[in-house]
Scaffold this motif. Structure first.
Motif, PDB file in Angstrom:
ATOM      1  N   GLY A   1      37.229  42.139  29.935  1.00  0.00           N
ATOM      2  CA  GLY A   1      37.353  41.748  31.327  1.00  0.00           C
ATOM      3  C   GLY A   1      38.277  42.674  32.097  1.00  0.00           C
ATOM      4  O   GLY A   1      39.218  43.244  31.541  1.00  0.00           O
ATOM      5  N   THR A   2      38.008  42.820  33.387  1.00  0.00           N
ATOM      6  CA  THR A   2      38.808  43.693  34.234  1.00  0.00           C
ATOM      7  C   THR A   2      38.838  43.139  35.652  1.00  0.00           C
ATOM      8  O   THR A   2      37.965  42.357  36.044  1.00  0.00           O
ATOM      9  CB  THR A   2      38.239  45.132  34.237  1.00  0.00           C
ATOM     10  OG1 THR A   2      39.000  45.944  35.144  1.00  0.00           O
ATOM     11  CG2 THR A   2      36.786  45.149  34.670  1.00  0.00           C
ATOM     12  N   ARG A   3      39.847  43.571  36.416  1.00  0.00           N
ATOM     13  CA  ARG A   3      39.939  43.197  37.830  1.00  0.00           C
ATOM     14  C   ARG A   3      39.469  44.332  38.739  1.00  0.00           C
ATOM     15  O   ARG A   3      39.720  44.303  39.947  1.00  0.00           O
ATOM     16  CB  ARG A   3      41.382  42.821  38.179  1.00  0.00           C
ATOM     17  CG  ARG A   3      41.872  41.540  37.541  1.00  0.00           C
ATOM     18  CD  ARG A   3      43.287  41.167  37.988  1.00  0.00           C
ATOM     19  NE  ARG A   3      44.299  42.032  37.394  1.00  0.00           N
ATOM     20  CZ  ARG A   3      44.926  43.013  38.020  1.00  0.00           C
ATOM     21  NH1 ARG A   3      44.649  43.283  39.288  1.00  0.00           N
ATOM     22  NH2 ARG A   3      45.835  43.754  37.405  1.00  0.00           N
ATOM     23  N   ASP A   4      38.791  45.318  38.221  1.00  0.00           N
ATOM     24  CA  ASP A   4      38.390  46.503  38.971  1.00  0.00           C
ATOM     25  C   ASP A   4      37.530  46.115  40.184  1.00  0.00           C
ATOM     26  O   ASP A   4      36.406  45.627  40.038  1.00  0.00           O
ATOM     27  CB  ASP A   4      37.607  47.446  38.051  1.00  0.00           C
ATOM     28  CG  ASP A   4      37.351  48.813  38.676  1.00  0.00           C
ATOM     29  OD1 ASP A   4      37.020  48.870  39.876  1.00  0.00           O
ATOM     30  OD2 ASP A   4      37.462  49.821  37.956  1.00  0.00           O
ATOM     31  N   VAL A   5      38.064  46.358  41.368  1.00  0.00           N
ATOM     32  CA  VAL A   5      37.383  45.944  42.600  1.00  0.00           C
ATOM     33  C   VAL A   5      36.064  46.689  42.785  1.00  0.00           C
ATOM     34  O   VAL A   5      35.082  46.123  43.292  1.00  0.00           O
ATOM     35  CB  VAL A   5      38.305  46.163  43.818  1.00  0.00           C
ATOM     36  CG1 VAL A   5      37.587  45.805  45.115  1.00  0.00           C
ATOM     37  CG2 VAL A   5      39.572  45.330  43.676  1.00  0.00           C
ATOM     38  N   GLU A   6      36.009  47.950  42.371  1.00  0.00           N
ATOM     39  CA  GLU A   6      34.779  48.726  42.548  1.00  0.00           C
ATOM     40  C   GLU A   6      33.642  48.163  41.695  1.00  0.00           C
ATOM     41  O   GLU A   6      32.474  48.193  42.106  1.00  0.00           O
ATOM     42  CB  GLU A   6      35.024  50.196  42.211  1.00  0.00           C
ATOM     43  CG  GLU A   6      35.989  50.899  43.149  1.00  0.00           C
ATOM     44  CD  GLU A   6      35.588  50.780  44.615  1.00  0.00           C
ATOM     45  OE1 GLU A   6      34.370  50.851  44.915  1.00  0.00           O
ATOM     46  OE2 GLU A   6      36.482  50.604  45.458  1.00  0.00           O
TER      47      GLU A   6
ATOM     48  N   HIS B   1      32.323  37.315  36.612  1.00  0.00           N
ATOM     49  CA  HIS B   1      33.411  38.132  36.080  1.00  0.00           C
ATOM     50  C   HIS B   1      32.827  39.521  35.864  1.00  0.00           C
ATOM     51  O   HIS B   1      31.631  39.643  35.591  1.00  0.00           O
ATOM     52  CB  HIS B   1      33.892  37.618  34.717  1.00  0.00           C
ATOM     53  CG  HIS B   1      34.591  36.298  34.748  1.00  0.00           C
ATOM     54  ND1 HIS B   1      35.932  36.167  34.470  1.00  0.00           N
ATOM     55  CD2 HIS B   1      34.140  35.051  35.002  1.00  0.00           C
ATOM     56  CE1 HIS B   1      36.276  34.896  34.545  1.00  0.00           C
ATOM     57  NE2 HIS B   1      35.204  34.193  34.870  1.00  0.00           N
ATOM     58  N   VAL B   2      33.647  40.562  35.964  1.00  0.00           N
ATOM     59  CA  VAL B   2      33.153  41.895  35.615  1.00  0.00           C
ATOM     60  C   VAL B   2      33.873  42.394  34.367  1.00  0.00           C
ATOM     61  O   VAL B   2      34.930  41.880  33.997  1.00  0.00           O
ATOM     62  CB  VAL B   2      33.319  42.912  36.772  1.00  0.00           C
ATOM     63  CG1 VAL B   2      32.459  42.522  37.952  1.00  0.00           C
ATOM     64  CG2 VAL B   2      34.776  43.072  37.173  1.00  0.00           C
ATOM     65  N   ARG B   3      33.273  43.408  33.753  1.00  0.00           N
ATOM     66  CA  ARG B   3      33.798  43.941  32.495  1.00  0.00           C
ATOM     67  C   ARG B   3      33.847  45.462  32.537  1.00  0.00           C
ATOM     68  O   ARG B   3      33.049  46.097  33.225  1.00  0.00           O
ATOM     69  CB  ARG B   3      32.938  43.456  31.325  1.00  0.00           C
ATOM     70  CG  ARG B   3      33.020  41.945  31.177  1.00  0.00           C
ATOM     71  CD  ARG B   3      32.305  41.411  29.970  1.00  0.00           C
ATOM     72  NE  ARG B   3      32.561  39.974  29.848  1.00  0.00           N
ATOM     73  CZ  ARG B   3      33.597  39.449  29.211  1.00  0.00           C
ATOM     74  NH1 ARG B   3      34.467  40.238  28.611  1.00  0.00           N
ATOM     75  NH2 ARG B   3      33.766  38.139  29.156  1.00  0.00           N
TER      76      ARG B   3
ATOM     77  N   ASN C   1      29.998  33.276  43.551  1.00  0.00           N
ATOM     78  CA  ASN C   1      31.287  32.677  43.200  1.00  0.00           C
ATOM     79  C   ASN C   1      32.033  33.692  42.335  1.00  0.00           C
ATOM     80  O   ASN C   1      31.677  33.908  41.174  1.00  0.00           O
ATOM     81  CB  ASN C   1      31.056  31.366  42.439  1.00  0.00           C
ATOM     82  CG  ASN C   1      32.347  30.697  41.992  1.00  0.00           C
ATOM     83  OD1 ASN C   1      33.422  31.266  42.078  1.00  0.00           O
ATOM     84  ND2 ASN C   1      32.229  29.481  41.489  1.00  0.00           N
ATOM     85  N   LEU C   2      33.052  34.329  42.903  1.00  0.00           N
ATOM     86  CA  LEU C   2      33.822  35.336  42.166  1.00  0.00           C
ATOM     87  C   LEU C   2      35.069  34.706  41.563  1.00  0.00           C
ATOM     88  O   LEU C   2      35.783  33.961  42.224  1.00  0.00           O
ATOM     89  CB  LEU C   2      34.238  36.484  43.092  1.00  0.00           C
ATOM     90  CG  LEU C   2      33.127  37.248  43.809  1.00  0.00           C
ATOM     91  CD1 LEU C   2      33.716  38.439  44.556  1.00  0.00           C
ATOM     92  CD2 LEU C   2      32.041  37.696  42.853  1.00  0.00           C
ATOM     93  N   THR C   3      35.333  35.021  40.303  1.00  0.00           N
ATOM     94  CA  THR C   3      36.554  34.530  39.690  1.00  0.00           C
ATOM     95  C   THR C   3      37.775  35.141  40.371  1.00  0.00           C
ATOM     96  O   THR C   3      37.752  36.296  40.786  1.00  0.00           O
ATOM     97  CB  THR C   3      36.602  34.851  38.188  1.00  0.00           C
ATOM     98  OG1 THR C   3      37.780  34.259  37.621  1.00  0.00           O
ATOM     99  CG2 THR C   3      36.653  36.351  37.933  1.00  0.00           C
ATOM    100  N   ALA C   4      38.824  34.344  40.486  1.00  0.00           N
ATOM    101  CA  ALA C   4      40.128  34.864  40.903  1.00  0.00           C
ATOM    102  C   ALA C   4      41.170  34.482  39.855  1.00  0.00           C
ATOM    103  O   ALA C   4      42.358  34.426  40.130  1.00  0.00           O
ATOM    104  CB  ALA C   4      40.516  34.324  42.277  1.00  0.00           C
ATOM    105  N   GLY C   5      40.671  34.214  38.651  1.00  0.00           N
ATOM    106  CA  GLY C   5      41.554  33.759  37.584  1.00  0.00           C
ATOM    107  C   GLY C   5      42.297  34.866  36.873  1.00  0.00           C
ATOM    108  O   GLY C   5      43.326  34.617  36.237  1.00  0.00           O
ATOM    109  N   MET C   6      41.786  36.089  36.966  1.00  0.00           N
ATOM    110  CA  MET C   6      42.447  37.173  36.248  1.00  0.00           C
ATOM    111  C   MET C   6      43.712  37.606  36.982  1.00  0.00           C
ATOM    112  O   MET C   6      43.857  37.396  38.179  1.00  0.00           O
ATOM    113  CB  MET C   6      41.485  38.339  36.062  1.00  0.00           C
ATOM    114  CG  MET C   6      40.257  37.960  35.245  1.00  0.00           C
ATOM    115  SD  MET C   6      39.259  39.374  34.786  1.00  0.00           S
ATOM    116  CE  MET C   6      40.330  40.155  33.573  1.00  0.00           C
TER     117      MET C   6
END
Length: 205
Positions: free
Chosen positions: A58-63, A49-51, A82-87
């Protein structure tokens, strides 16, 4: 059945983990460094997950995902991403009596394609699919929304990308959705299921 054991390290986890510990990595460099440390310690898979570096949320920021993935890949470390796709499936009601409009601060609802934007661009080996809707207490009073139609659309896109779906099962009814996706040919063998137990309002430990 395959009884081989491997370790997955969820480097930051979801929810308000940064509010619980100042040891949780926040910046892309910190997250990537922690993932590489986990791999060197024996983890075969790192779940990312990224922040937001400014807030720790938490954020969905692709960069931000791109920077983390690039740092890990450029290290030439043998580890599965393994990247989350839950957000993008978080819904918070406006209140106990007046539920609409939704709470704009806590709600983050987008469609299947946008939820997978970082997966489409970065093509990790694995990404997650949360296989049901449920009350979710971790990080706030919100509903984790994953409708059957959205899950089918996400599964179809993930399959087309050649990314392996890790099916997140938070309660027993979510296995019904998994069986439907298998029956409809939207998941490729071998099927990967993670039993996410012990989360309030989901399956107990």
């Amino acid at each position: 059945m395959n009884w081989d054991v491997f370790i997955t390290c969820a480097v930051t986890g979801a929810g308000d983990t940064t509010g619980k510990s100042d040891k949780v990595p926040v910046t892309p460099k910190q997250i990537a460094d922690s993932a590489l440390e986990a791999a060197k310690a024996g983890a075969a898979v790192v779940h990312i997950h990224v922040r937001d570096p400014r807030t720790g949320k938490g954020t969905r920021d692709v960069e931000l995902y791109a920077e983390v993935v690039d740092r890990i890949r450029s290290s030439n470390t043998d580890v599965v991403l393994n990247l989350t796709a839950g957000m993008g499936g978080d819904m918070v009601l406006g209140g106990d009596e007046k539920v609409l409009p939704l709470d704009e601060i806590g709600t983050d609802m987008v469609g299947a394609t946008e939820r997978l934007e970082h997966v489409t661009r970065l093509l990790p080996e694995i990404c997650t699919l949360d296989c049901g809707t449920m009350n979710f207490s971790s990080g706030g009073d919100y509903i984790m929304v994953n409708t059957p139609s959205v899950l089918r659309a996400m599964a179809k896109q993930v399959q087309k990308l050649g990314v392996r779906a890790e099916l997140e099962v938070f309660d027993m009814g979510h296995l019904v959705m998994v069986k439907d996706l298998i029956a409809e040919g939207l998941l490729d063998d071998p099927i990967m299921i993670q039993l996410c137990m012990g989360i309030a309002y989901g399956a107990p430990d």
